[in-house]
Design a protein around this motif. Structure first.
Motif, short mmCIF file in Angstrom:
data_model
loop_
_atom_site.label_atom_id
_atom_site.label_comp_id
_atom_site.label_asym_id
_atom_site.label_seq_id
_atom_site.Cartn_x
_atom_site.Cartn_y
_atom_site.Cartn_z
N GLN A 78 48.32 19.40 -62.18
CA GLN A 78 49.47 20.11 -61.63
C GLN A 78 50.79 19.66 -62.24
N LEU A 79 50.88 18.39 -62.67
CA LEU A 79 52.13 17.84 -63.19
C LEU A 79 52.09 17.83 -64.71
N ASP A 80 52.94 18.61 -65.34
CA ASP A 80 52.88 18.79 -66.80
C ASP A 80 53.51 17.64 -67.58
N SER A 81 54.23 16.76 -66.94
CA SER A 81 55.03 15.77 -67.67
C SER A 81 54.37 14.40 -67.75
N LEU A 82 53.07 14.30 -67.46
CA LEU A 82 52.42 13.00 -67.42
C LEU A 82 51.44 12.83 -68.58
N ARG A 83 51.23 11.57 -68.97
CA ARG A 83 50.24 11.27 -70.01
C ARG A 83 49.55 9.95 -69.69
N ILE A 84 48.33 9.84 -70.14
CA ILE A 84 47.54 8.62 -69.95
C ILE A 84 47.80 7.69 -71.12
N THR A 85 48.12 6.44 -70.83
CA THR A 85 48.44 5.49 -71.89
C THR A 85 47.43 4.35 -72.01
N LEU A 86 46.63 4.12 -70.98
CA LEU A 86 45.69 3.01 -71.00
C LEU A 86 44.68 3.21 -69.88
N ALA A 87 43.47 2.69 -70.06
CA ALA A 87 42.46 2.70 -69.00
C ALA A 87 42.04 1.27 -68.69
N LEU A 88 41.84 0.98 -67.42
CA LEU A 88 41.41 -0.34 -66.96
C LEU A 88 40.08 -0.18 -66.22
N ILE A 89 39.14 -1.07 -66.48
CA ILE A 89 37.85 -1.03 -65.79
C ILE A 89 37.76 -2.26 -64.90
N MET A 90 37.62 -2.03 -63.59
CA MET A 90 37.62 -3.15 -62.65
C MET A 90 36.37 -3.13 -61.78
N PRO A 91 35.65 -4.26 -61.68
CA PRO A 91 34.51 -4.34 -60.76
C PRO A 91 34.99 -4.29 -59.31
N ILE A 92 34.23 -3.62 -58.47
CA ILE A 92 34.60 -3.44 -57.06
C ILE A 92 33.55 -4.09 -56.17
N THR A 93 33.99 -4.97 -55.27
CA THR A 93 33.10 -5.57 -54.28
C THR A 93 33.71 -5.36 -52.90
N HIS A 94 33.00 -4.63 -52.05
CA HIS A 94 33.53 -4.29 -50.73
C HIS A 94 33.13 -5.32 -49.68
N THR A 95 33.99 -5.50 -48.69
CA THR A 95 33.70 -6.36 -47.54
C THR A 95 33.97 -5.59 -46.26
N LEU A 96 33.30 -5.98 -45.20
CA LEU A 96 33.55 -5.41 -43.88
C LEU A 96 34.46 -6.37 -43.13
N ILE A 97 35.62 -5.88 -42.74
CA ILE A 97 36.66 -6.71 -42.13
C ILE A 97 36.84 -6.28 -40.67
N SER A 98 36.82 -7.22 -39.76
CA SER A 98 36.98 -6.90 -38.34
C SER A 98 37.19 -8.17 -37.54
N ARG A 99 37.82 -8.02 -36.37
CA ARG A 99 37.94 -9.14 -35.44
C ARG A 99 36.83 -9.11 -34.39
N ALA A 100 35.91 -8.19 -34.53
CA ALA A 100 34.74 -8.18 -33.64
C ALA A 100 33.92 -9.44 -33.90
N SER A 101 33.28 -9.93 -32.84
CA SER A 101 32.49 -11.16 -32.98
C SER A 101 31.12 -10.90 -33.61
N SER A 102 30.67 -9.63 -33.58
CA SER A 102 29.39 -9.28 -34.19
C SER A 102 29.39 -7.80 -34.56
N LEU A 103 28.42 -7.41 -35.38
CA LEU A 103 28.31 -6.00 -35.78
C LEU A 103 28.05 -5.09 -34.59
N ASP A 104 27.40 -5.61 -33.56
CA ASP A 104 27.05 -4.79 -32.39
C ASP A 104 28.28 -4.27 -31.65
N GLU A 105 29.42 -4.95 -31.79
CA GLU A 105 30.62 -4.55 -31.06
C GLU A 105 31.40 -3.43 -31.77
#
Length: 291
Positions: A78-105
């Motif tokens: 949609q935006l005609d004035s943009l160009r790509i100048t570089l690509a970065l490859i990053m490994p992704i590791t997800h975590t589950l974040i919560s203040r619950a004391s266990s998954l059951d909650e």
């Protein structure tokens, strides 16, 4: 010299992490310093570059498990004035974040749709009854976890540290080889960094629409690249948003736009397209080289 770099916020997103790595690499290889600016969405990050509010944006474009980030592709078209100048490859590791004391909650899990999809197997196994709620980013819901012990979010371990929140489970993405490709995008009229001095331009990204949805409309353009021995590392279709059944096609070519084969191919391609956009040629840097 200091330049402004837009990325998807709030702080702690993977896009911010990629932006930090990029800014560090930039400062080590040039005299340019990067200052980061978070935006509520990927589209707003790119629009900030187009409007001249920032010089660069670092945006996710493709994940090795879940495929393309459609908001990036649609906004770039949609935006005609943009160009790509570089690509970065990053490994992704997800975590589950919560203040619950266990998954059951836990009753609800929030995150970006890509992150939820990348962890769907784990979620189905360990949290089969929870409600999955998509957000604009992986960190959008983190501040709400403090007051709701039934909430959880999927984000990075770095995000958990930034927001001082506990991690209930680590490495919950379904596939260990989970990587995201980011594009560094600038304004077409800006020459902030001479990337050719820093990395070889190994890829060129283009997109086009075809004049009509008829047999051979896509085959003919693709044959041009095949006949010239130009490899396509990615091809994606996106709806034109004009009519059902009309599509745009995004291609990544493994060659520099100044390569004589690419120049000839693009000249041959033009008559077969309705609109042809060349987003730029760029090199690819693994995130490990930025540390």
């Amino acid at each position: 010299m200091t330049i402004a770099i837009a990325h998807l916020g709030p702080p702690g997103t993977y896009a911010e992490q990629a932006s930090i790595f990029y800014a560090n690499w930039l400062s080590k290889n040039t005299e340019i310093k990067g200052r980061l600016f978070p935006y509520p969405s990927i589209a707003q990050s790119l629009q900030a570059v187009a409007q001249g509010d920032v010089q660069l944006a670092v945006v996710p474009v493709e994940n090795s498990v879940e495929g393309s980030v459609t908001m990036t592709m649609d906004t770039l078209w949609q935006l005609d004035s943009l160009r790509i100048t570089l690509a970065l490859i990053m490994p992704i590791t997800h975590t589950l974040i919560s203040r619950a004391s266990s998954l059951d909650e836990i009753k609800t899990v929030y995150s970006h749709p890509q992150a939820l999809a990348q962890c769907q197997g784990w979620l189905g196994l360990f949290l089969p009854t929870v409600q999955l709620i998509p957000c604009n980013s992986t960190t959008e819901a983190l501040e709400r976890l403090e007051s709701d012990l039934t909430m959880a979010a999927i984000a990075s371990s770095r995000a958990a540290q930034l927001y001082n929140l506990p991690i209930l489970a680590s490495g919950i993405n379904d596939y260990p080889e989970n990587c995201t490709r980011f594009w560094v995008v600038s304004h077409t009229q800006a020459e902030t960094v001479n990337y050719k001095l820093l990395s070889n331009n190994s890829h060129t990204s283009i997109a086009f629409s075809v004049p009509a949805n008829i047999p051979g409309a896509l085959v003919k353009p693709l044959q041009i690249f095949a006949q010239l021995g130009i490899n396509l590392s990615r091809i994606e279709s996106r709806p034109t948003k004009r009519s059902l059944g009309e599509y745009l096609f995004f291609l990544d070519l493994e060659a520099d736009a100044t390569d004589s084969r690419i120049e000839y191919a693009l000249a041959q391609l033009a008559p077969h397209t309705e609109i042809l956009k060349i987003f730029g040629s760029y090199g690819i840097l693994p995130i490990g080289t930025l540390e």
